[in-house]
Design a protein around this motif. Structure first.
Motif, PDB file in Angstrom:
ATOM      1  N   ASN A 185       0.858  -1.184   0.000  1.00  0.00           N
ATOM      2  CA  ASN A 185       0.000   0.000   0.000  1.00  0.00           C
ATOM      3  C   ASN A 185       0.900   1.241   0.000  1.00  0.00           C
ATOM      4  O   ASN A 185       2.132   1.126  -0.062  1.00  0.00           O
ATOM      5  CB  ASN A 185      -1.011  -0.038   1.160  1.00  0.00           C
ATOM      6  N   THR A 221      -1.549  -1.024  -3.858  1.00  0.00           N
ATOM      7  CA  THR A 221      -2.968  -0.905  -3.515  1.00  0.00           C
ATOM      8  C   THR A 221      -3.222   0.496  -2.964  1.00  0.00           C
ATOM      9  O   THR A 221      -2.424   1.023  -2.191  1.00  0.00           O
ATOM     10  CB  THR A 221      -3.423  -1.990  -2.514  1.00  0.00           C
ATOM     11  N   LEU A 222      -4.324   1.086  -3.400  1.00  0.00           N
ATOM     12  CA  LEU A 222      -4.576   2.510  -3.152  1.00  0.00           C
ATOM     13  C   LEU A 222      -5.901   2.731  -2.446  1.00  0.00           C
ATOM     14  O   LEU A 222      -6.576   3.737  -2.683  1.00  0.00           O
ATOM     15  CB  LEU A 222      -4.561   3.266  -4.501  1.00  0.00           C
ATOM     16  N   GLY A 223      -6.299   1.793  -1.587  1.00  0.00           N
ATOM     17  CA  GLY A 223      -7.554   1.945  -0.854  1.00  0.00           C
ATOM     18  C   GLY A 223      -8.728   2.159  -1.797  1.00  0.00           C
ATOM     19  O   GLY A 223      -8.893   1.407  -2.775  1.00  0.00           O
ATOM     20  N   ALA A 224      -9.520   3.201  -1.542  1.00  0.00           N
ATOM     21  CA  ALA A 224     -10.715   3.473  -2.355  1.00  0.00           C
ATOM     22  C   ALA A 224     -10.375   3.899  -3.782  1.00  0.00           C
ATOM     23  O   ALA A 224     -11.276   4.060  -4.613  1.00  0.00           O
ATOM     24  CB  ALA A 224     -11.562   4.537  -1.677  1.00  0.00           C
ATOM     25  N   GLY A 226      -8.341   1.982  -5.643  1.00  0.00           N
ATOM     26  CA  GLY A 226      -8.074   0.764  -6.411  1.00  0.00           C
ATOM     27  C   GLY A 226      -6.627   0.321  -6.336  1.00  0.00           C
ATOM     28  O   GLY A 226      -6.051   0.280  -5.250  1.00  0.00           O
ATOM     29  N   PHE A 241     -13.978  -0.695  -6.830  1.00  0.00           N
ATOM     30  CA  PHE A 241     -15.432  -0.739  -6.969  1.00  0.00           C
ATOM     31  C   PHE A 241     -16.020   0.189  -5.923  1.00  0.00           C
ATOM     32  O   PHE A 241     -15.520   0.255  -4.803  1.00  0.00           O
ATOM     33  CB  PHE A 241     -15.941  -2.168  -6.784  1.00  0.00           C
ATOM     34  N   VAL A 243     -18.262   1.121  -3.139  1.00  0.00           N
ATOM     35  CA  VAL A 243     -19.076   0.461  -2.110  1.00  0.00           C
ATOM     36  C   VAL A 243     -19.161   1.363  -0.889  1.00  0.00           C
ATOM     37  O   VAL A 243     -18.413   2.332  -0.773  1.00  0.00           O
ATOM     38  CB  VAL A 243     -18.461  -0.908  -1.692  1.00  0.00           C
ATOM     39  N   ALA A 245     -18.062   1.688   2.515  1.00  0.00           N
ATOM     40  CA  ALA A 245     -17.054   1.059   3.384  1.00  0.00           C
ATOM     41  C   ALA A 245     -17.463   1.161   4.853  1.00  0.00           C
ATOM     42  O   ALA A 245     -17.808   2.227   5.337  1.00  0.00           O
ATOM     43  CB  ALA A 245     -15.695   1.698   3.168  1.00  0.00           C
ATOM     44  N   ALA A 251      -8.488  -5.351   4.282  1.00  0.00           N
ATOM     45  CA  ALA A 251      -8.757  -5.174   2.837  1.00  0.00           C
ATOM     46  C   ALA A 251      -7.559  -5.658   2.017  1.00  0.00           C
ATOM     47  O   ALA A 251      -7.714  -6.394   1.035  1.00  0.00           O
ATOM     48  CB  ALA A 251      -9.050  -3.708   2.524  1.00  0.00           C
ATOM     49  N   GLY A 252      -6.370  -5.282   2.464  1.00  0.00           N
ATOM     50  CA  GLY A 252      -5.152  -5.695   1.759  1.00  0.00           C
ATOM     51  C   GLY A 252      -4.964  -7.209   1.798  1.00  0.00           C
ATOM     52  O   GLY A 252      -4.504  -7.811   0.818  1.00  0.00           O
ATOM     53  N   CYS A 277      -9.753  -6.731  -6.501  1.00  0.00           N
ATOM     54  CA  CYS A 277     -10.440  -5.493  -6.096  1.00  0.00           C
ATOM     55  C   CYS A 277     -11.895  -5.802  -5.723  1.00  0.00           C
ATOM     56  O   CYS A 277     -12.435  -5.215  -4.769  1.00  0.00           O
ATOM     57  CB  CYS A 277     -10.420  -4.452  -7.221  1.00  0.00           C
ATOM     58  N   SER A 280     -11.929  -7.570  -2.269  1.00  0.00           N
ATOM     59  CA  SER A 280     -11.631  -6.656  -1.151  1.00  0.00           C
ATOM     60  C   SER A 280     -12.721  -5.608  -0.999  1.00  0.00           C
ATOM     61  O   SER A 280     -13.016  -5.180   0.122  1.00  0.00           O
ATOM     62  CB  SER A 280     -10.237  -6.043  -1.283  1.00  0.00           C
TER      63      SER A 280
HETATM   64  P1  ADP Z   1      -4.342  -2.115   3.116  1.00  0.00           P
HETATM   65  O1  ADP Z   1      -5.518  -2.712   3.826  1.00  0.00           O
HETATM   66  O2  ADP Z   1      -3.190  -3.049   3.020  1.00  0.00           O
HETATM   67  O3  ADP Z   1      -3.969  -0.728   3.553  1.00  0.00           O
HETATM   68  P2  ADP Z   1      -5.721  -0.900   0.866  1.00  0.00           P
HETATM   69  O4  ADP Z   1      -6.378   0.026   1.823  1.00  0.00           O
HETATM   70  O5  ADP Z   1      -4.929  -0.295  -0.242  1.00  0.00           O
HETATM   71  O6  ADP Z   1      -4.813  -1.978   1.592  1.00  0.00           O
HETATM   72  O7  ADP Z   1      -6.889  -1.817   0.246  1.00  0.00           O
HETATM   73  C1  ADP Z   1      -6.622  -2.936  -0.556  1.00  0.00           C
HETATM   74  C2  ADP Z   1      -7.647  -3.022  -1.654  1.00  0.00           C
HETATM   75  O8  ADP Z   1      -8.951  -3.070  -1.061  1.00  0.00           O
HETATM   76  C3  ADP Z   1      -7.668  -1.808  -2.582  1.00  0.00           C
HETATM   77  O9  ADP Z   1      -6.750  -2.009  -3.643  1.00  0.00           O
HETATM   78  C4  ADP Z   1      -9.126  -1.805  -3.049  1.00  0.00           C
HETATM   79  O10 ADP Z   1      -9.288  -2.672  -4.162  1.00  0.00           O
HETATM   80  C5  ADP Z   1      -9.885  -2.382  -1.858  1.00  0.00           C
HETATM   81  N1  ADP Z   1     -10.466  -1.295  -1.039  1.00  0.00           N
HETATM   82  C6  ADP Z   1      -9.945  -0.738   0.082  1.00  0.00           C
HETATM   83  N2  ADP Z   1     -10.732   0.248   0.560  1.00  0.00           N
HETATM   84  C7  ADP Z   1     -11.782   0.317  -0.301  1.00  0.00           C
HETATM   85  C8  ADP Z   1     -12.959   1.158  -0.379  1.00  0.00           C
HETATM   86  N3  ADP Z   1     -13.203   2.105   0.525  1.00  0.00           N
HETATM   87  N4  ADP Z   1     -13.826   0.930  -1.413  1.00  0.00           N
HETATM   88  C9  ADP Z   1     -13.613  -0.041  -2.323  1.00  0.00           C
HETATM   89  N5  ADP Z   1     -12.518  -0.833  -2.307  1.00  0.00           N
HETATM   90  C10 ADP Z   1     -11.610  -0.663  -1.326  1.00  0.00           C
END
Ligand code: ADP
Length: 307
Positions: A185, A221-224, A226, A241, A243, A245, A251-252, A277, A280
């Motif tokens: 991340n 991985t970039l959270g919301a 993608g 996608f 959603v 949250a 999620a990771g 994606c 998660s």
């Molecule tokens: P970590 O949990 O390791 O910090 P991330 O926050 O980058 O990892 O999340 C991993 C993956 O989960 C993302 O690449 C994305 O596909 C999915 N994800 C995380 N947060 C969201 C969100 N708010 N809405 C949709 N998908 C999410």
């Protein structure tokens, strides 16, 4: 025969306190609600891979504490093979104390316990299992020397590795050439690259830097937002996608487990990342780590609806 996914990593017993306000230093608060769940990045990724349809084998050490049998049972119920989950007499399973306060703010302390009893020698004895595997999935809640032993053995056997450098800890980047798929991340990428990874340009720069240092494929991985993919002849952003949250814990982990399944099924990387994606995204709509992990049918239905 299904391709085997071997996950070497941690398992934890999670003790979660939800509070309305986190205590100050030395303060006691008494308004908490308590839940006990199972987590640990290795176990979460193994559960995610098994639920996503992978033939998943977990390598881990647990203790003989009262929680250990239930921890193992949760893996079995998710469909994970536990033949290589070793019980260490007199030790305590890994444990995490989690305090969640206002706005999701938290304190977390992890005691590795038996997770740190997994040694390089034990890893080297896994050669027969790894010879049958299609991918080795790793995270960083085990001893560094054990992690490096896994990477060395996989490299010798020509076995692809998927390494999620989580949590961010000092990592010898001389091992990056032994990583086939590096999943990080933004925070973890920053710890490896030494600069803030908080803009789209910085994401691209970090991916280039990690490719140059030898990682086969980089998946940020970039959270919301993608995920961003970079390999020899590919640079692609995969949007998340949309959603609602509720809890982004693990999620990771769900992303990594699902990605491993899609890759061993031979899906091209962008399609595999889209599958990850989706898995998660579903998981962040639900509370908890392992209880939030979706199954194969649910992921496929979600992807069909999203078309
Ligand atoms: P970590 O949990 O390791 O910090 P991330 O926050 O980058 O990892 O999340 C991993 C993956 O989960 C993302 O690449 C994305 O596909 C999915 N994800 C995380 N947060 C969201 C969100 N708010 N809405 C949709 N998908 C999410």
């Amino acid at each position: 025969m299904n391709p085997k996914i071997v996950v070497v990593g941690s398992s934890n017993v999670d003790f979660i306190m939800k509070v309305t306000r986190l205590p100050e230093k030395g303060e006691s608060t008494t308004d908490a609600t308590f839940v006990q769940t199972f987590g640990g990045k290795g176990a979460n990724q193994a559960v995610a891979a098994a639920r996503a349809g992978g033939d998943t084998w977990f390598v881990n050490c647990i203790g003989t504490d009262p929680f250990a049998p239930a921890l193992k049972q949760a893996l079995i119920e998710a469909g994970v093979h536990v033949d290589y989950v070793f019980t260490r007499e007199g030790e305590t399973s890994g444990a995490a104390l989690v305090m969640i306060g206002e706005g999701g703010m938290n304190y977390i302390t992890v005691a590795p316990g038996a997770n740190y009893s997994l040694t390089p020698e034990m890893v080297r004895s896994l050669e027969p299992l790894l010879r049958q595997a299609a991918i080795l999935v790793l995270q960083y809640e085990i001893r560094p020397e054990t992690l490096y032993a896994c990477m060395d053995l996989a490299h010798t056997l020509g076995l692809p590795t998927l390494f999620n450098l989580a949590p961010a800890r000092p990592f010898d980047s001389a091992y990056l050439p032994k990583v086939t798929y590096l999943v990080v991340n933004e925070t973890e990428a920053q710890s490896l690259c030494g600069f803030a990874v908080d803009t789209p340009q910085a994401v691209e720069q970090a991916a280039e830097a990690l490719l140059t240092r030898g990682a086969g494929t980089v998946i940020l991985t970039l959270g919301a937002q993608g995920a961003y993919l970079a390999s020899a002849n590919l640079r692609q952003h995969i949007p998340a996608f949309q959603v609602e949250a509720v809890d982004t814990t693990a999620a990771g982990d769900v992303f990594c487990g699902a990605l491993a399944v899609a890759l061993v099924e031979g899906k091209p990387l962008p399609e595999a990342a889209r599958f990850a994606c989706a898995a998660s995204a579903i998981s962040v709509t639900r509370l908890g780590a392992q209880p939030s992990v979706p199954g194969r049918a649910e992921i496929e239905q979600f992807l069909e609806k999203a078309l």
